[in-house]
Design a protein around this motif. Structure first.
Motif, mmCIF file in Angstrom:
data_model
loop_
_atom_site.group_PDB
_atom_site.id
_atom_site.type_symbol
_atom_site.label_atom_id
_atom_site.label_comp_id
_atom_site.label_asym_id
_atom_site.label_seq_id
_atom_site.Cartn_x
_atom_site.Cartn_y
_atom_site.Cartn_z
ATOM 1 N N VAL A 217 0.700 -1.236 -0.083
ATOM 2 C CA VAL A 217 -0.016 -0.144 -0.133
ATOM 3 C C VAL A 217 1.006 1.222 0.051
ATOM 4 N N ASP A 218 0.690 2.072 -1.085
ATOM 5 C CA ASP A 218 1.664 3.351 -1.187
ATOM 6 C C ASP A 218 0.547 4.134 -0.722
ATOM 7 N N LEU A 219 0.800 4.909 0.408
ATOM 8 C CA LEU A 219 -0.200 5.989 0.914
ATOM 9 C C LEU A 219 -0.150 7.336 0.069
ATOM 10 N N LEU A 220 -1.244 7.806 0.070
ATOM 11 C CA LEU A 220 -1.426 9.074 -0.691
ATOM 12 C C LEU A 220 -0.112 10.023 -0.388
ATOM 13 N N GLY A 221 0.366 10.740 -1.600
ATOM 14 C CA GLY A 221 1.779 11.336 -1.164
ATOM 15 C C GLY A 221 3.027 10.834 -1.106
ATOM 16 N N LEU B 237 -6.636 8.922 5.454
ATOM 17 C CA LEU B 237 -5.834 8.061 4.904
ATOM 18 C C LEU B 237 -6.053 6.648 5.576
ATOM 19 N N GLU B 238 -6.768 6.630 6.527
ATOM 20 C CA GLU B 238 -6.822 5.091 7.197
ATOM 21 C C GLU B 238 -7.965 4.267 6.407
ATOM 22 N N GLY B 239 -8.490 4.940 5.560
ATOM 23 C CA GLY B 239 -9.450 4.391 4.647
ATOM 24 C C GLY B 239 -8.961 3.869 3.395
ATOM 25 N N ASP B 240 -7.782 4.317 3.027
ATOM 26 C CA ASP B 240 -7.005 3.779 1.982
ATOM 27 C C ASP B 240 -6.507 2.158 2.386
ATOM 28 N N VAL B 241 -5.891 2.385 3.696
ATOM 29 C CA VAL B 241 -5.338 1.102 4.338
ATOM 30 C C VAL B 241 -6.421 0.133 4.359
ATOM 31 N N LEU C 293 -2.298 1.800 10.543
ATOM 32 C CA LEU C 293 -2.613 0.599 10.620
ATOM 33 C C LEU C 293 -3.203 0.155 12.218
ATOM 34 N N LEU C 294 -2.594 0.870 13.129
ATOM 35 C CA LEU C 294 -3.236 0.591 14.297
ATOM 36 C C LEU C 294 -4.786 1.155 14.611
ATOM 37 N N ARG C 295 -4.977 2.462 13.767
ATOM 38 C CA ARG C 295 -6.348 2.862 13.839
ATOM 39 C C ARG C 295 -7.192 2.053 13.149
ATOM 40 N N VAL C 296 -6.879 1.317 12.014
ATOM 41 C CA VAL C 296 -7.705 0.485 11.319
ATOM 42 C C VAL C 296 -8.106 -0.510 12.080
ATOM 43 N N ALA C 297 -6.960 -1.289 12.725
ATOM 44 C CA ALA C 297 -6.809 -2.430 13.525
ATOM 45 C C ALA C 297 -7.972 -2.226 14.662
#
Length: 198
Positions: free
Chosen positions: A11-15, A31-35, A57-61
């Motif tokens: 996953v390449d984050l935006l930017g 950005l967490e939505g992209d993950v 990743l911690l926020r998504v998890a």
């Protein structure tokens, strides 16, 4: 990772990397939505994130811990619980220079922004994005095993507050390691692979 018999979803984050590089900080709000969208539609995954990627990743998890088997997060510590004054780092990224009194993080970001393939304006916009820190109670829901890898010269530390918030976490300290050296440090790679093989 592929040599270890795993399918890798990069996953390449935006930017960053090959992703789009907008110059408006508002573009980086979610950005967490992209993950989350990069995850397979079902089942559990092992995941590795570094710095901003680790925070996301911690926020998504924390929002959906059932999607993960194990997590490795590098270059994060107490930093995930505070909103840093990122303006000095953003200015350093844009200009390649730091001012007297700027934190060490600003100097490190200024050097990183000049690396091949980076767009300083987009990285500065990412640093200036509206952001809210994680709260320890959010991470208390994350009962999957987490490996935290942090250099003892990394400005994101110390690691103790993050370890205390996670129900099942262990720490690998990279002695002499700094922030941007971590992803290329074989000690980080070896620790991550060993942890994910358990």
């Amino acid at each position: 990772m592929e040599d270890d018999g795993r399918k890798v979803i990069g996953v390449d984050l935006l930017g960053h990397g090959q992703a789009d590089k907008p110059h408006d900080p508002a573009a980086y709000v979610a950005l967490e939505g992209d993950v989350a969208r990069a995850l397979p539609p079902d089942g559990q995954v092992d995941a590795i994130g570094f710095s901003l990627g680790a925070q996301l990743l911690l926020r998504v998890a924390a929002n959906d811990p059932t999607r993960f088997r194990r997590l490795v997060v590098g270059g994060v510590g107490e930093s995930v619980f505070r909103v840093a004054n990122s303006e000095s780092a953003a200015r350093a990224v844009e200009t390649g220079e730091t001012a007297e009194g700027d934190p060490a993080a600003a100097q490190a970001f200024a050097r990183f922004a000049r690396a091949s393939g980076n767009d300083p304006a987009s990285l500065a916009a990412c640093l200036r994005r509206p952001a809210t820190p994680l709260r320890p109670e959010e991470l208390s829901r994350l009962e999957v095993p987490v490996l935290v890898v942090l250099g003892d010269r990394d400005f994101a530390g110390p690691a103790d507050p993050l370890l205390a918030a996670l129900p099942d976490a262990r720490l690998v300290t990279l002695h002499g390691g700094d922030h941007f050296g971590t992803p290329k440090d074989f000690r980080f790679i070896d620790a991550a692979l060993a942890f994910l093989r358990d």
